[in-house]
Design a protein around this motif. Sequence first.
Motif, mmCIF file in Angstrom:
data_model
loop_
_atom_site.group_PDB
_atom_site.id
_atom_site.type_symbol
_atom_site.label_atom_id
_atom_site.label_comp_id
_atom_site.label_asym_id
_atom_site.label_seq_id
_atom_site.Cartn_x
_atom_site.Cartn_y
_atom_site.Cartn_z
ATOM 1 N N ALA A 16 27.675 56.629 52.450
ATOM 2 C CA ALA A 16 27.861 58.075 52.509
ATOM 3 C C ALA A 16 26.741 58.732 51.708
ATOM 4 N N THR A 17 26.334 59.909 52.164
ATOM 5 C CA THR A 17 25.234 60.627 51.518
ATOM 6 C C THR A 17 25.736 61.950 50.955
ATOM 7 N N VAL A 18 25.405 62.217 49.705
ATOM 8 C CA VAL A 18 25.791 63.471 49.061
ATOM 9 C C VAL A 18 25.068 64.633 49.750
ATOM 10 N N THR A 19 25.845 65.673 50.080
ATOM 11 C CA THR A 19 25.248 66.872 50.685
ATOM 12 C C THR A 19 25.361 68.099 49.785
ATOM 13 N N ALA A 20 26.310 68.076 48.838
ATOM 14 C CA ALA A 20 26.476 69.229 47.945
ATOM 15 C C ALA A 20 27.298 68.815 46.735
ATOM 16 N N THR A 21 27.091 69.515 45.620
ATOM 17 C CA THR A 21 27.905 69.330 44.418
ATOM 18 C C THR A 21 28.419 70.691 43.976
ATOM 19 N N THR A 22 29.709 70.740 43.625
ATOM 20 C CA THR A 22 30.337 72.007 43.253
ATOM 21 C C THR A 22 31.236 71.788 42.050
ATOM 22 N N ILE A 24 34.339 72.753 40.472
ATOM 23 C CA ILE A 24 35.508 73.522 40.907
ATOM 24 C C ILE A 24 36.438 73.891 39.761
ATOM 25 N N SER A 25 36.232 73.274 38.589
ATOM 26 C CA SER A 25 36.985 73.641 37.393
ATOM 27 C C SER A 25 36.212 73.084 36.206
ATOM 28 N N PRO A 26 36.608 73.442 34.970
ATOM 29 C CA PRO A 26 35.908 72.878 33.815
ATOM 30 C C PRO A 26 35.948 71.354 33.774
ATOM 31 N N ASP A 27 36.963 70.749 34.420
ATOM 32 C CA ASP A 27 37.140 69.291 34.353
ATOM 33 C C ASP A 27 36.752 68.563 35.630
ATOM 34 N N LEU A 28 36.429 69.295 36.696
ATOM 35 C CA LEU A 28 36.275 68.661 38.010
ATOM 36 C C LEU A 28 34.953 69.020 38.680
ATOM 37 N N ILE A 29 34.305 67.997 39.231
ATOM 38 C CA ILE A 29 33.135 68.195 40.079
ATOM 39 C C ILE A 29 33.475 67.676 41.465
ATOM 40 N N ARG A 30 33.231 68.475 42.468
ATOM 41 C CA ARG A 30 33.452 68.067 43.859
ATOM 42 C C ARG A 30 32.109 67.691 44.486
ATOM 43 N N LEU A 31 32.033 66.470 44.996
ATOM 44 C CA LEU A 31 30.874 66.053 45.761
ATOM 45 C C LEU A 31 31.240 66.053 47.239
ATOM 46 N N SER A 32 30.393 66.667 48.042
ATOM 47 C CA SER A 32 30.565 66.657 49.494
ATOM 48 C C SER A 32 29.652 65.588 50.075
ATOM 49 N N PHE A 33 30.166 64.873 51.068
ATOM 50 C CA PHE A 33 29.437 63.752 51.658
ATOM 51 C C PHE A 33 29.377 63.879 53.174
ATOM 52 N N THR A 34 28.325 63.325 53.744
ATOM 53 C CA THR A 34 28.286 63.083 55.176
ATOM 54 C C THR A 34 28.355 61.583 55.386
ATOM 55 N N CYS A 35 29.147 61.157 56.370
ATOM 56 C CA CYS A 35 29.374 59.731 56.594
ATOM 57 C C CYS A 35 29.597 59.485 58.082
ATOM 58 N N PRO A 36 28.548 59.136 58.835
ATOM 59 C CA PRO A 36 28.719 58.874 60.268
ATOM 60 C C PRO A 36 29.760 57.795 60.552
ATOM 61 N N GLY A 37 30.016 56.909 59.581
ATOM 62 C CA GLY A 37 30.954 55.813 59.798
ATOM 63 C C GLY A 37 32.387 56.235 60.001
ATOM 64 N N ILE A 38 32.756 57.479 59.655
ATOM 65 C CA ILE A 38 34.144 57.905 59.871
ATOM 66 C C ILE A 38 34.292 58.783 61.116
ATOM 67 N N ILE A 39 33.193 59.045 61.809
ATOM 68 C CA ILE A 39 33.295 59.857 63.028
ATOM 69 C C ILE A 39 34.199 59.148 64.033
ATOM 70 N N GLY A 40 35.213 59.846 64.506
ATOM 71 C CA GLY A 40 36.145 59.282 65.470
ATOM 72 C C GLY A 40 37.220 58.399 64.871
ATOM 73 N N GLN A 122 22.908 58.371 47.766
ATOM 74 C CA GLN A 122 23.798 57.578 48.610
ATOM 75 C C GLN A 122 24.727 56.720 47.770
ATOM 76 N N ILE A 123 25.898 56.454 48.308
ATOM 77 C CA ILE A 123 26.873 55.572 47.676
ATOM 78 C C ILE A 123 27.570 54.788 48.786
ATOM 79 N N ALA A 124 27.844 53.515 48.526
ATOM 80 C CA ALA A 124 28.596 52.714 49.485
ATOM 81 C C ALA A 124 30.073 52.732 49.103
ATOM 82 N N PHE A 125 30.923 52.467 50.083
ATOM 83 C CA PHE A 125 32.364 52.416 49.812
ATOM 84 C C PHE A 125 33.041 51.490 50.799
ATOM 85 N N ALA A 126 34.215 51.016 50.420
ATOM 86 C CA ALA A 126 35.098 50.274 51.319
ATOM 87 C C ALA A 126 36.286 51.163 51.641
#
Length: 283
Positions: A16-22, A24-40, A122-126
Amino acid sequence: MGVHMTAPTRRAARGATVTATTRISPDLIRLSFTCPGIIGADLPYTDHYVKLLFVPEGADYSWPYDLAEIRDTRPREMHPVTRTYTLCNIDTVAGTFDIDFVIHGDEGLAGPWAMTASPGDQIAFAGPGGKWSPTPDYEHFVLAGDEAAAPAIVEALQQLPAGTTATAYIEISTDGARFDVPTPASAELVWVPREGAVHGSRLIEAVRAGGYPGRKTSWFIHGVAEMVKETRRFLFVDGDVDRADVSISGYWRLGMTEDQWQASKREFAEAMEADEAASAALS
C-alpha cells in the motif's frame, strides 16, 4: 489505531502507498493509502484489519518481497515485525483505505513511522481479516473501546441496519482529544476521557452505568485487556448476557508489545474464563 492480535498467517503480503496524512486529533494521525490489491475484494465487515509488516533494521530485503520465502529462509529476528491495525473508510472500487495511528511520541514502532510518513511511502501488509458487523437480527448495539477500537466502532455506526439503535462509548485521553465521528440520529455517542486514569477503567465504569438494554442487543467491546476482563465479568457473571451476542477481546495489554501480548493472550484468556466459571458457580 485499532491495534489487536491475530495468529501468524501464511497469506501473501500486499503493498500500500501513502497518499495523505491528516492529524485528526492531538493523539491520532490518519494515513490514507492506495492499494490496488483490494480492488474488487469482498470486505463486508466493520472490523477489518491488516497486519502491517515492518522490515527490521539490518535486513537484506525490502518491499516488494515474498513473505513466505522470507519466513522460510531468514532467521526469526529478520522476519517482518507485525503491528495490527483496523481499516476505515475502505473503498474496494477505488482501492483505498485509511488507518488511524495513536501517537505516543517516539514510543513504539508504528506510531513513529506514521509521524514521519509522507505521500509516496510504501508499507506491506497481510490481510485484510475481519469477522463482525452489525446485523439486522438485533434491535440495539452497544459498542465500546479505546482509541485502538475506535475505527471499528465508527465503521459500525455508519453501517447500522435500518430500524436499529446504538450506544457507542469511545475512551480518549482527555476531553480535548475528541475527533470527528459521523453519528446517525439513531445512535448515542458517549465520550469517555481518561484524564490520567488507567486505560479502560473509566470505560468499564461508563458501560456499567449504561446497564443492560431491555432490547435484543449485540455487544462489541474491544480495547485494553484489563478492561475486557472487567467487562466480561459485567456481562457474563454479574449479568445474564448470552455469549453468542458478544464480540469481545483485548486488542492490547498494558506494559506489553504486540508480540508479548500475542504470546501470552491464550493463557490470559484461559485464566479469565476459569475465573468467570468459578464466580458463576458461587453465585
